[in-house]
Design a protein around this motif. Structure first.
Motif, PDB file in Angstrom:
ATOM      1  N   ASP A  97     133.208  -8.938-104.842  1.00  0.00           N
ATOM      2  CA  ASP A  97     133.210 -10.393-104.849  1.00  0.00           C
ATOM      3  C   ASP A  97     131.823 -10.849-104.420  1.00  0.00           C
ATOM      4  O   ASP A  97     131.439 -10.713-103.258  1.00  0.00           O
ATOM      5  N   PHE A  98     131.062 -11.384-105.361  1.00  0.00           N
ATOM      6  CA  PHE A  98     129.709 -11.838-105.069  1.00  0.00           C
ATOM      7  C   PHE A  98     129.624 -13.359-104.886  1.00  0.00           C
ATOM      8  O   PHE A  98     128.537 -13.903-104.735  1.00  0.00           O
ATOM      9  N   THR A  99     130.752 -14.042-104.914  1.00  0.00           N
ATOM     10  CA  THR A  99     130.722 -15.507-104.934  1.00  0.00           C
ATOM     11  C   THR A  99     130.834 -16.128-103.542  1.00  0.00           C
ATOM     12  O   THR A  99     130.185 -17.134-103.260  1.00  0.00           O
ATOM     13  N   SER A 100     131.657 -15.569-102.672  1.00  0.00           N
ATOM     14  CA  SER A 100     131.900 -16.206-101.371  1.00  0.00           C
ATOM     15  C   SER A 100     130.946 -15.665-100.311  1.00  0.00           C
ATOM     16  O   SER A 100     130.742 -14.457-100.195  1.00  0.00           O
ATOM     17  N   CYS A 101     130.351 -16.582 -99.523  1.00  0.00           N
ATOM     18  CA  CYS A 101     129.463 -16.192 -98.424  1.00  0.00           C
ATOM     19  C   CYS A 101     129.291 -17.385 -97.487  1.00  0.00           C
ATOM     20  O   CYS A 101     128.734 -18.415 -97.881  1.00  0.00           O
ATOM     21  N   GLN A 102     129.762 -17.244 -96.258  1.00  0.00           N
ATOM     22  CA  GLN A 102     129.635 -18.329 -95.288  1.00  0.00           C
ATOM     23  C   GLN A 102     128.433 -18.132 -94.362  1.00  0.00           C
ATOM     24  O   GLN A 102     128.232 -18.911 -93.436  1.00  0.00           O
ATOM     25  N   TYR A 103     127.647 -17.100 -94.618  1.00  0.00           N
ATOM     26  CA  TYR A 103     126.477 -16.808 -93.791  1.00  0.00           C
ATOM     27  C   TYR A 103     125.199 -17.174 -94.544  1.00  0.00           C
ATOM     28  O   TYR A 103     125.231 -17.616 -95.684  1.00  0.00           O
ATOM     29  N   SER A 104     124.061 -16.919 -93.900  1.00  0.00           N
ATOM     30  CA  SER A 104     122.780 -17.198 -94.545  1.00  0.00           C
ATOM     31  C   SER A 104     122.575 -16.318 -95.770  1.00  0.00           C
ATOM     32  O   SER A 104     121.923 -16.713 -96.735  1.00  0.00           O
ATOM     33  N   GLN A 105     123.135 -15.112 -95.735  1.00  0.00           N
ATOM     34  CA  GLN A 105     123.092 -14.204 -96.880  1.00  0.00           C
ATOM     35  C   GLN A 105     124.146 -13.129 -96.696  1.00  0.00           C
ATOM     36  O   GLN A 105     124.529 -12.807 -95.570  1.00  0.00           O
ATOM     37  N   CYS A 106     124.597 -12.579 -97.808  1.00  0.00           N
ATOM     38  CA  CYS A 106     125.679 -11.595 -97.764  1.00  0.00           C
ATOM     39  C   CYS A 106     125.376 -10.423 -98.689  1.00  0.00           C
ATOM     40  O   CYS A 106     124.527 -10.506 -99.580  1.00  0.00           O
ATOM     41  N   SER A 107     126.115  -9.347 -98.465  1.00  0.00           N
ATOM     42  CA  SER A 107     126.089  -8.231 -99.409  1.00  0.00           C
ATOM     43  C   SER A 107     127.147  -8.513-100.476  1.00  0.00           C
ATOM     44  O   SER A 107     126.833  -8.972-101.569  1.00  0.00           O
TER      45      SER A 107
END
Length: 497
Positions: free
Chosen positions: A321-331
C-alpha cells in the motif's frame, strides 16, 4: 714500545674490570629485552562458548560462538565456531504435533555437545529465539504456540548446557540484533566508524535497520532503538514487516490473483511452460491471507507461468500500500521511514536469492540487474530445470518471483535509488560468521559489548619493548659513568706488557 704502554695506561677501556663490566652490561641488556619479549608473547588461548538457535519460519539453525576466556566481555572478539541446520521445517510447522518440534532439535544439540569442550558445557549459555513463523502461529493459535515452546524447552533442558530460555522475538528486536551483528563483525562499532544498515529477509518477515541523520526517534518512536556501544550512542531506525518474507509474500501475490476463485491463473512471475495444480485451502492456510479466501472457490486451481518480469513487478506491487502515510514520509503500508542513508548489508534470503541469480555483485548497475531478471523470467521452464537439475522444483520455480519481489521491495518499498542500490552488499558471512540476528542477540544478552570503550594498554607491545630497551641502555651508560672515579686508580696500577 713505551709509547704503546703509555697509551694503554691512559685508556681505561683496556682494564680488565672495565671490560668485564661492559660485557656484563651488554648481557644485562640482552636479558632485559629477552625477558620483555617473553613476558609479552602470546599465551595458549582458552575460550568460552555460547549457543543460539534461530527458530525461523522455514527452518531452524544452531550456531556456536566462541571468544577468548581471558578477555571475556572486554575486547575479546566473538566469532562463529560451528553451525548446524536442523532437518525439517521450522518449529511453527509442528503446531499439531508439538513434541516433534523438540525432537527435531536433538541431532544438532548432540553435535553441539561434541563441538563444545566437555569442561565448558555447564557454563555455556544456550538460547533459542523464535521469529516470524512463531509470531504468526501465536497470532493464529496462541495455545498451539505455547505447546510448541513447552516441547522445545523440555528438549533443551535435557542437554548439559546452561539453558537460558526460549522466547519469541519481536520484529523490532530481530532487526536491531541483525544490525548489531553486521556492524560488530565488520568492527565498525569498536572503531567508531560510520555504521552499515541491515536488510534481513526471511520466509515470513523482513526487517530494515539503519542509523539516519534525519531521525532522532521523535517521529514514530516505535521505530526507534537506542544503544550505547563502545562508548558511542546509536539511535537506530528499525522496522519489521510481518507477512513480507518471501514465502508469505508469494501467498499474498497468489491470493490477489485468485481473489475471484478461478480454476486457472496465468502468472507472469513464473516461467513460460510452468504448470502446477495447487490447493486453495493450502494456499490460504496462513494468517497473512486467511481472511481473503474467496467464497465458493473450487478445491484447486491450475497455476500457469507466463514469464514476464515487468508484469510480475505490477503483480508484486499489489501486495504493498503506497497511498496512505500520516508521517513526513513512509516506506509502505503507512509505516514511517527516514531517507535511506549509507551502505547496507543484505543477508539471509536476500543473499541466497540474488546469489542464485548471479546478481550479488555491487558493481552491476540497477538497470542491468533488471535486464538480467527480465531474461531469466522469460526463460522456458523446461530449460530452467535442465540448467539446475539438483535444485528442488518447488524452490526453483520461485526464483523469478523472489528476485522480482526483492527489487520491488528495495526500490518501491524502501525507496532505494539507482545510486543507493549500488551501496547494498549482499552478504552471507562476515569473517567466517553468518550474518543474521543470532550473534547480536547473544552479545546483547551476555553484555559482551561494553557500553563504554574498553581500556587499552598505555603502549603497544612493540613500543613497550623499545622503551624497556632504551631504559636498559641508559642504565648501562649511567653505570659505566658511575665507575669513572675509579678509572685513575685503575690506570695507575702497574701493567705487564
Amino acid at each position: 714500545m713505551s709509547a704503546q704502554r703509555e697509551m694503554k695506561e691512559k685508556n681505561p677501556w683496556h682494564t680488565p674490570v672495565t671490560i668485564i663490566i661492559t660485557v656484563i652490561g651488554v648481557i644485562a641488556i640482552v636479558a632485559l629485552v629477552t625477558v620483555a619479549v617473553l613476558q609479552n608473547r602470546p599465551v595458549h588461548q582458552k575460550y568460552k562458548y555460547g549457543i543460539v538457535l534461530d527458530a525461523g519460519s522455514s527452518h531452524t539453525a544452531l550456531y556456536i560462538y566462541k571468544w577468548p576466556a581471558e578477555k571475556d566481555n572486554n575486547t575479546g572478539r566473538v566469532e562463529q565456531k560451528y553451525s548446524c541446520k536442523v532437518q525439517g521445517k521450522g518449529i511453527s510447522s509442528y503446531a499439531n504435533t508439538p513434541l516433534l518440534a523438540g525432537e527435531s532439535l536433538k541431532a544438532c544439540l548432540q553435535e553441539a555437545e561434541m563441538e563444545v569442550p566437555r569442561k565448558r558445557h555447564h557454563e555455556t549459555p544456550l538460547y533459542l529465539g523464535a521469529t516470524a513463523g512463531m509470531r504468526l502461529l501465536n497470532l493464529e493459535n496462541s495455545s498451539a504456540s505455547d505447546k510448541v515452546f513447552q516441547a522445545v524447552e523440555e528438549t533443551l533442558q535435557k542437554f548439559p548446557f546452561f539453558y537460558q530460555g526460549a522466547r519469541l522475538l519481536s520484529g523490532q528486536e530481530e532487526g536491531a540484533f541483525g544490525w548489531i551483528t553486521v556492524n560488530y563483525l565488520s568492527e565498525r562499532l569498536q572503531q567508531g566508524l560510520e555504521t552499515m544498515g541491515a536488510l534481513d529477509l526471511g520466509g515470513a518477515s523482513t526487517q530494515i535497520s539503519f542509523v539516519s541523520d534525519y531521525y532522532n526517534g521523535s517521529e514514530s518512536p516505535s521505530n526507534s532503538a537506542t544503544f550505547r556501544l563502545y562508548g558511542n550512542d546509536y539511535n537506530l531506525y528499525t522496522h519489521s514487516f510481518l507477512c513480507y518474507g518471501k514465502d508469505q509474500v508469494l501467498r499474498m501475490a497468489l491470493a490477489h490473483q485468485t481473489q475471484l476463485g478461478p480454476t486457472t491463473i496465468s502468472d507472469p512471475c513464473f516461467h513460460p511452460g510452468y504448470s502446477e495444480t495447487k490447493n486453495y485451502s493450502v494456499l490460504y492456510d496462513s494468517p497473512c491471507v486467511s481472511n481473503r479466501k474467496p467464497q465458493g472457490a473450487p478445491a484447486a486451481f491450475t497455476h500457469l507461468g507466463e514469464g514476464n518480469f515487468q508484469q510480475c513487478q505490477e503483480v508484486v506491487k499489489n501486495v504493498f500500500d503506497f497511498t496512505s502515510c500520516q508521517y513526513s514520509q513512509c516506506s509502505f503500508n503507512g509505516i514511517f521511514q527516514p531517507p535511506i542513508q549509507g551502505t547496507f548489508g543484505a543477508f539471509s534470503a536476500y543473499y541466497f536469492v540474488m546469489d542464485f541469480l548471479n546478481l550479488t555483485d555491487a558493481s552491476i548497475p540497477l538497470d542491468k540487474v533488471k535486464e538480467k531478471l527480465f531474461h531469466y523470467c522469460a526463460t522456458p521452464w523446461d530449460q530452467i530445470k535442465k540448467q539446475h537439475p539438483d535444485v528442488k522444483e518447488k524452490y526453483l520455480a520461485e526464483y523469478c518471483f523472489s528476485g522480482t519481489y526483492i527489487l520491488t521491495l528495495l526500490i518501491n518499498g524502501y525507496n532505494f535509488t539507482s545510486e543507493s542500490y549500488s551501496k547494498i552488499n549482499f552478504i552471507k558471512k562476515i569473517k567466517d560468521s553468518d550474518a543474521g540476528w543470532t550473534l547480536g542477540y547473544m552479545l546483547n544478552l551476555t553484555n559482551m559489548i561494553p557500553a563504554e570503550a574498553p581500556d587499552s594498554p598505555l603502549l603497544p607491545h612493540a613500543g613497550y619493548v623499545s622503551v624497556v630497551t632504551i631504559i636498559g641502555i641508559l642504565i648501562l651508560i649511567l653505570f659505566i659513568i658511575s665507575l669513572r672515579p675509579i678509572w685513575p686508580t685503575c690506570s695507575n696500577q702497574p701493567q705487564i706488557v
